[in-house]
Motif scaffolding. Structure first.
Motif, mmCIF file in Angstrom:
data_model
loop_
_atom_site.group_PDB
_atom_site.id
_atom_site.type_symbol
_atom_site.label_atom_id
_atom_site.label_comp_id
_atom_site.label_asym_id
_atom_site.label_seq_id
_atom_site.Cartn_x
_atom_site.Cartn_y
_atom_site.Cartn_z
ATOM 1 N N ILE A 56 60.533 60.594 -20.706
ATOM 2 C CA ILE A 56 59.345 60.108 -19.921
ATOM 3 C C ILE A 56 58.249 60.588 -20.951
ATOM 4 C CG2 ILE A 56 57.460 60.107 -18.821
ATOM 5 C CD1 ILE A 56 59.228 60.455 -16.303
ATOM 6 N N ILE A 57 56.990 59.719 -21.911
ATOM 7 C CA ILE A 57 55.780 59.778 -22.093
ATOM 8 C C ILE A 57 55.347 59.315 -21.710
ATOM 9 C CG2 ILE A 57 55.005 59.961 -24.336
ATOM 10 C CD1 ILE A 57 57.489 59.667 -25.695
ATOM 11 N N ALA A 58 53.570 59.495 -21.337
ATOM 12 C CA ALA A 58 52.416 58.633 -20.967
ATOM 13 C C ALA A 58 51.408 59.576 -20.961
ATOM 14 C CB ALA A 58 53.020 58.986 -18.793
ATOM 15 N N ASN A 59 50.449 58.627 -21.215
ATOM 16 C CA ASN A 59 49.409 59.137 -21.161
ATOM 17 C C ASN A 59 48.128 58.811 -20.044
ATOM 18 O OD1 ASN A 59 49.740 60.207 -23.832
ATOM 19 N ND2 ASN A 59 50.285 57.838 -24.331
ATOM 20 N N ASN A 60 47.267 59.421 -19.502
ATOM 21 C CA ASN A 60 45.914 58.768 -19.033
ATOM 22 C C ASN A 60 46.309 58.502 -17.596
ATOM 23 O OD1 ASN A 60 43.787 58.983 -21.013
ATOM 24 N ND2 ASN A 60 44.447 57.366 -21.637
ATOM 25 N N ILE A 61 47.046 59.522 -16.590
ATOM 26 C CA ILE A 61 47.376 59.271 -15.668
ATOM 27 C C ILE A 61 46.295 60.410 -14.684
ATOM 28 C CG2 ILE A 61 48.950 59.821 -13.187
ATOM 29 C CD1 ILE A 61 51.216 60.604 -15.879
ATOM 30 N N PRO A 62 45.630 59.526 -13.246
ATOM 31 C CA PRO A 62 45.138 57.910 -13.604
ATOM 32 C C PRO A 62 44.953 57.687 -15.000
ATOM 33 C CG PRO A 62 43.837 59.340 -12.388
ATOM 34 C CD PRO A 62 44.675 60.668 -13.012
ATOM 35 N N SER A 81 48.678 63.728 -21.510
ATOM 36 C CA SER A 81 49.251 63.285 -21.842
ATOM 37 C C SER A 81 50.576 63.816 -21.144
ATOM 38 C CB SER A 81 49.642 63.514 -23.402
ATOM 39 O OG SER A 81 49.760 64.544 -23.785
ATOM 40 N N ALA A 82 51.333 63.488 -20.779
ATOM 41 C CA ALA A 82 52.208 64.295 -20.420
ATOM 42 C C ALA A 82 54.224 64.159 -21.532
ATOM 43 C CB ALA A 82 53.142 63.722 -19.160
ATOM 44 N N LYS A 83 54.352 64.485 -22.072
ATOM 45 C CA LYS A 83 56.437 63.814 -23.034
ATOM 46 C C LYS A 83 57.343 65.110 -21.506
ATOM 47 C CE LYS A 83 58.023 64.199 -26.912
ATOM 48 N NZ LYS A 83 58.167 65.024 -28.495
ATOM 49 N N GLN A 84 58.397 64.491 -21.436
ATOM 50 C CA GLN A 84 59.359 65.433 -20.877
ATOM 51 C C GLN A 84 60.413 65.654 -22.256
ATOM 52 O OE1 GLN A 84 61.765 62.525 -18.363
ATOM 53 N NE2 GLN A 84 62.771 64.141 -17.387
ATOM 54 N N TRP A 85 60.533 66.285 -21.942
ATOM 55 C CA TRP A 85 61.934 67.357 -22.612
ATOM 56 C C TRP A 85 63.462 67.390 -22.298
ATOM 57 C CZ3 TRP A 85 60.906 68.589 -27.916
ATOM 58 C CH2 TRP A 85 59.678 68.263 -27.894
ATOM 59 N N ILE A 86 64.354 66.250 -22.926
ATOM 60 C CA ILE A 86 65.990 66.451 -22.330
ATOM 61 C C ILE A 86 65.953 68.051 -22.923
ATOM 62 C CG2 ILE A 86 67.639 65.090 -22.740
ATOM 63 C CD1 ILE A 86 65.726 64.230 -21.229
ATOM 64 N N ARG A 87 67.074 68.687 -21.614
ATOM 65 C CA ARG A 87 67.565 69.275 -21.711
ATOM 66 C C ARG A 87 68.753 69.547 -21.222
ATOM 67 N NH1 ARG A 87 63.313 74.051 -20.282
ATOM 68 N NH2 ARG A 87 65.766 75.475 -19.402
ATOM 69 N N LYS A 88 69.747 70.757 -21.669
ATOM 70 C CA LYS A 88 71.252 70.396 -21.356
ATOM 71 C C LYS A 88 71.306 70.880 -20.470
ATOM 72 C CE LYS A 88 72.546 70.598 -26.720
ATOM 73 N NZ LYS A 88 72.659 69.470 -26.694
ATOM 74 N N ASP A 89 70.987 71.704 -19.621
ATOM 75 C CA ASP A 89 71.025 72.469 -18.076
ATOM 76 C C ASP A 89 70.181 71.833 -17.012
ATOM 77 O OD1 ASP A 89 68.047 73.278 -18.651
ATOM 78 O OD2 ASP A 89 68.412 74.997 -18.604
ATOM 79 N N ASP A 90 70.134 71.899 -15.767
ATOM 80 C CA ASP A 90 70.269 70.852 -14.970
ATOM 81 C C ASP A 90 67.929 71.559 -14.534
ATOM 82 O OD1 ASP A 90 72.246 70.256 -14.027
ATOM 83 O OD2 ASP A 90 72.389 72.422 -13.065
ATOM 84 N N PHE A 91 67.759 71.817 -15.316
ATOM 85 C CA PHE A 91 65.958 72.087 -15.390
ATOM 86 C C PHE A 91 65.411 70.659 -15.837
ATOM 87 C CE2 PHE A 91 67.210 76.707 -14.270
ATOM 88 C CZ PHE A 91 66.120 76.956 -14.021
ATOM 89 N N ILE A 92 64.033 70.369 -15.088
ATOM 90 C CA ILE A 92 63.284 69.026 -15.752
ATOM 91 C C ILE A 92 62.335 69.902 -16.829
ATOM 92 C CG2 ILE A 92 61.330 67.580 -14.910
ATOM 93 C CD1 ILE A 92 63.683 66.939 -14.019
ATOM 94 N N GLU A 93 61.902 69.649 -17.684
ATOM 95 C CA GLU A 93 60.568 69.975 -18.542
ATOM 96 C C GLU A 93 60.114 69.470 -19.085
ATOM 97 O OE1 GLU A 93 60.075 73.344 -22.352
ATOM 98 O OE2 GLU A 93 62.472 73.182 -21.856
ATOM 99 N N PHE A 94 58.384 69.850 -19.447
ATOM 100 C CA PHE A 94 57.026 68.603 -19.188
ATOM 101 C C PHE A 94 56.179 69.439 -20.608
ATOM 102 C CE2 PHE A 94 58.921 65.899 -16.149
ATOM 103 C CZ PHE A 94 58.610 64.633 -16.927
ATOM 104 N N ASP A 95 56.113 69.353 -21.431
ATOM 105 C CA ASP A 95 54.952 69.159 -22.073
ATOM 106 C C ASP A 95 53.215 68.328 -21.624
ATOM 107 O OD1 ASP A 95 55.312 71.310 -23.707
ATOM 108 O OD2 ASP A 95 55.809 70.166 -25.044
ATOM 109 N N TYR A 96 52.267 69.260 -20.683
ATOM 110 C CA TYR A 96 50.941 68.322 -20.068
ATOM 111 C C TYR A 96 49.988 68.813 -21.001
ATOM 112 C CZ TYR A 96 53.691 67.190 -16.448
ATOM 113 O OH TYR A 96 54.460 66.445 -15.263
ATOM 114 N N THR A 97 49.002 67.461 -21.509
ATOM 115 C CA THR A 97 47.330 68.417 -21.356
ATOM 116 C C THR A 97 46.575 67.351 -20.461
ATOM 117 O OG1 THR A 97 48.001 67.751 -23.974
ATOM 118 C CG2 THR A 97 45.647 67.423 -23.632
ATOM 119 N N ILE A 98 46.166 67.914 -19.702
ATOM 120 C CA ILE A 98 45.821 68.085 -18.335
ATOM 121 C C ILE A 98 44.105 68.377 -18.585
ATOM 122 C CG2 ILE A 98 47.296 68.308 -17.129
ATOM 123 C CD1 ILE A 98 46.156 71.325 -16.371
ATOM 124 N N LEU A 99 43.089 67.812 -18.086
ATOM 125 C CA LEU A 99 41.843 68.547 -17.886
ATOM 126 C C LEU A 99 41.232 68.390 -16.334
ATOM 127 C CD1 LEU A 99 40.626 64.559 -19.947
ATOM 128 C CD2 LEU A 99 40.669 67.000 -20.929
#
Length: 177
Positions: free
Chosen positions: A52-58, A100-118
């Motif tokens: 998932i790659i997303a911008n401006n939520i909301p 902005s939000a970017k999901q990282w695909i991992r080999k383990d079961d964890f969910i990982e995201f990089d966010y820029t938040i305001l």
């Protein structure tokens, strides 16, 4: 969603340590229901065919695409760690937007995201940009590392020591402390 009736005591130490928080709630969801909601949220995020790659939520009208509500829910949960660390008796924060939000695909079961938040700082009305790396697996504490641009500080680990839940906040449009 309604978490029940809660009373929180927040003690702000005179040092730079984060506040001490004691929360007592009644009429909350039972643990099994929380785990089921977390698992549904986790499954939505885990079974993406591509990151998932997303911008401006909301968006500029305050709307959140239903497909991005899990991304928003995790950002709200993770930003709570940052807001608690940065809050003082005179300053509080509200997560205004995920830039902005970017999901990282991992080999383990964890969910990982990089966010820029305001973050909206109250009462100064300043908007603070923070980078947040969030790692999550249901029934495990959120792991949150962050760096806020306006603060004269290096990366911080805002991770919790207790199990965190993003359930019930996907409809919430921010977290005000």
């Amino acid at each position: 969603e309604d978490a029940g009736s809660c009373l929180a005591t927040v003690l702000y130490p005179k040092t730079k340590a984060p506040p001490t928080v004691t929360i007592k709630c009644t009429d909350t969801k039972d643990q099994k229901q929380i785990q089921e909601e977390d698992n549904r949220l986790y499954q939505k995020l885990r079974h993406q065919t591509k990151p998932i790659i997303a911008n401006n939520i909301p968006d500029s009208h305050g709307n959140i695409d239903p497909a991005l509500e899990p991304v928003w829910a995790l950002a709200v949960a993770g930003s709570g760690y940052i807001m608690w660390q940065k809050s003082t008796e005179n300053l509080s924060y509200f997560m205004a937007q995920v830039k902005s939000a970017k999901q990282w695909i991992r080999k383990d079961d964890f969910i990982e995201f990089d966010y820029t938040i305001l973050l909206h700082e109250i009462p100064t009305q300043e908007i603070i940009s923070c980078h947040m790396r969030l790692t999550w697996l249901p029934s495990h504490p959120l792991k949150v590392k962050h760096f806020c641009a306006s603060a004269n500080q290096g990366p911080e680990d805002g991770s919790g020591v207790e199990s965190g839940s993003a359930a019930g906040i996907s409809r919430e449009r921010g977290a005000n402390f």
